[in-house]
Design a protein around this motif. Structure first.
Motif, PDB file in Angstrom:
ATOM      1  N   GLU A 104     -11.433  25.867  -2.609  1.00  0.00           N
ATOM      2  CA  GLU A 104     -11.005  24.473  -2.627  1.00  0.00           C
ATOM      3  C   GLU A 104     -10.648  23.994  -4.031  1.00  0.00           C
ATOM      4  N   ILE A 146      -7.934  21.247  -4.641  1.00  0.00           N
ATOM      5  CA  ILE A 146      -8.163  19.828  -4.379  1.00  0.00           C
ATOM      6  C   ILE A 146      -9.322  19.298  -5.231  1.00  0.00           C
ATOM      7  N   SER A 147      -9.702  20.054  -6.247  1.00  0.00           N
ATOM      8  CA  SER A 147     -10.786  19.607  -7.127  1.00  0.00           C
ATOM      9  C   SER A 147     -10.274  18.539  -8.081  1.00  0.00           C
ATOM     10  N   ARG A 186     -18.148  28.720  -1.850  1.00  0.00           N
ATOM     11  CA  ARG A 186     -17.817  27.873  -0.690  1.00  0.00           C
ATOM     12  C   ARG A 186     -17.174  28.716   0.413  1.00  0.00           C
ATOM     13  N   LYS A 231     -15.452  28.346   3.866  1.00  0.00           N
ATOM     14  CA  LYS A 231     -14.822  27.325   4.699  1.00  0.00           C
ATOM     15  C   LYS A 231     -13.737  27.959   5.562  1.00  0.00           C
ATOM     16  N   THR A 274      -9.524  29.145   4.919  1.00  0.00           N
ATOM     17  CA  THR A 274      -9.293  29.244   3.476  1.00  0.00           C
ATOM     18  C   THR A 274      -9.351  30.714   3.082  1.00  0.00           C
ATOM     19  N   THR A 293     -21.609  20.042   1.555  1.00  0.00           N
ATOM     20  CA  THR A 293     -20.405  20.629   2.145  1.00  0.00           C
ATOM     21  C   THR A 293     -19.724  19.663   3.119  1.00  0.00           C
ATOM     22  N   SER A 304     -14.908  16.839   0.751  1.00  0.00           N
ATOM     23  CA  SER A 304     -13.756  17.703   0.501  1.00  0.00           C
ATOM     24  C   SER A 304     -13.240  17.437  -0.918  1.00  0.00           C
ATOM     25  N   PRO A 305     -13.476  18.363  -1.843  1.00  0.00           N
ATOM     26  CA  PRO A 305     -14.091  19.666  -1.659  1.00  0.00           C
ATOM     27  C   PRO A 305     -15.617  19.582  -1.561  1.00  0.00           C
TER      28      PRO A 305
END
Length: 230
Positions: A81, A84-85, A112, A114, A117, A174, A177-178
């Protein structure tokens, strides 16, 4: 190799001069990324390289931090992720040997896991904080997986000046997002600066110097009964 996705990615990593990933005495036993043990499957597992490999690749320099470890707290996100950090979130936290002594660099990351991904099928340490090290003492420069941490757990690194560097996972969330792991890094003393070389030469002055020779409890007791008043 063409019939195994993980072996193909392992070989690709070797061509990029990425170090192999082990754990303990097994040079391939780190299963958090492709540079460890491979599986015989043509389309799985979908996972990433570990934090040490990602440092060497240099592809994610904008989300790698080398903090001053005397006191640091930050947000760590998974490579799955990283796109999108935010600016204050990191994929790799690198602790250089120059800060703690010795020859090993340490790496902190959030593995992570997910769906849909690039790390949806990591086979070890999913949604945990990982601690790796790499240094001159490593076998052929390999990286070593040291710890898999959940929320509330910690890992201590003993430094060359008798201090402990504590890596603490304050929280893992979790649901956002992220997904974010909050990590705190800082020094604490590993114990007293020294140990006594011998027992005290004298007991405390209020203690008895020897066992009582009579029923008297201390030398401060009366030596005879009071005389009768006239």
């Amino acid at each position: 190799a063409c019939s195994s996705l993980s072996l193909t990615m392992h070989s690709f990593g070797q061509n990029l001069n990425l170090p192999q990933s082990g754990k303990g005495n097994n040079r391939f036993s780190d299963k958090t990324g492709y540079m460890g043990k491979s599986k015989r499957s043509s389309n799985s597992p979908k996972m990433c390289y570990n934090a040490v490999n990602n440092w060497h690749l240099g592809w994610y320099s904008s989300v790698i931090v080398m903090p001053t470890v005397s006191s640091w707290e930050g947000s760590v996100v998974g490579l799955a992720e990283y796109d999108i950090s935010t600016a204050d979130q990191y994929v790799v936290v690198r602790i250089e040997a120059s800060q703690i002594g010795g020859s090993d660099d340490y790496y902190v990351s959030f593995n992570r896991k997910k769906k849909e991904t690039c790390n949806s099928e990591t086979t070890e340490g999913g949604d945990q904080v990982l601690i790796h090290k790499q240094g001159d003492a490593s076998y052929e420069g390999r990286s070593d997986l040291l710890a898999l941490l959940d929320e509330g757990q910690s890992y201590a690194i003993e430094t060359t000046d008798d201090r402990l560097l504590q890596i603490v996972v304050s929280s893992i969330d979790t649901s956002t997002s992220p997904g974010v792991a909050t990590v705190t890094i800082g020094f604490e003393r590993s114990g007293p600066t020294g140990t006594p070389t011998s027992q005290p030469t004298k007991p405390p002055s209020v203690a008895m110097s020897a066992s009582p020779s009579s029923l008297k409890q201390t030398s401060l007791a009366p030596s005879h009964n009071p005389t009768k008043s006239s």
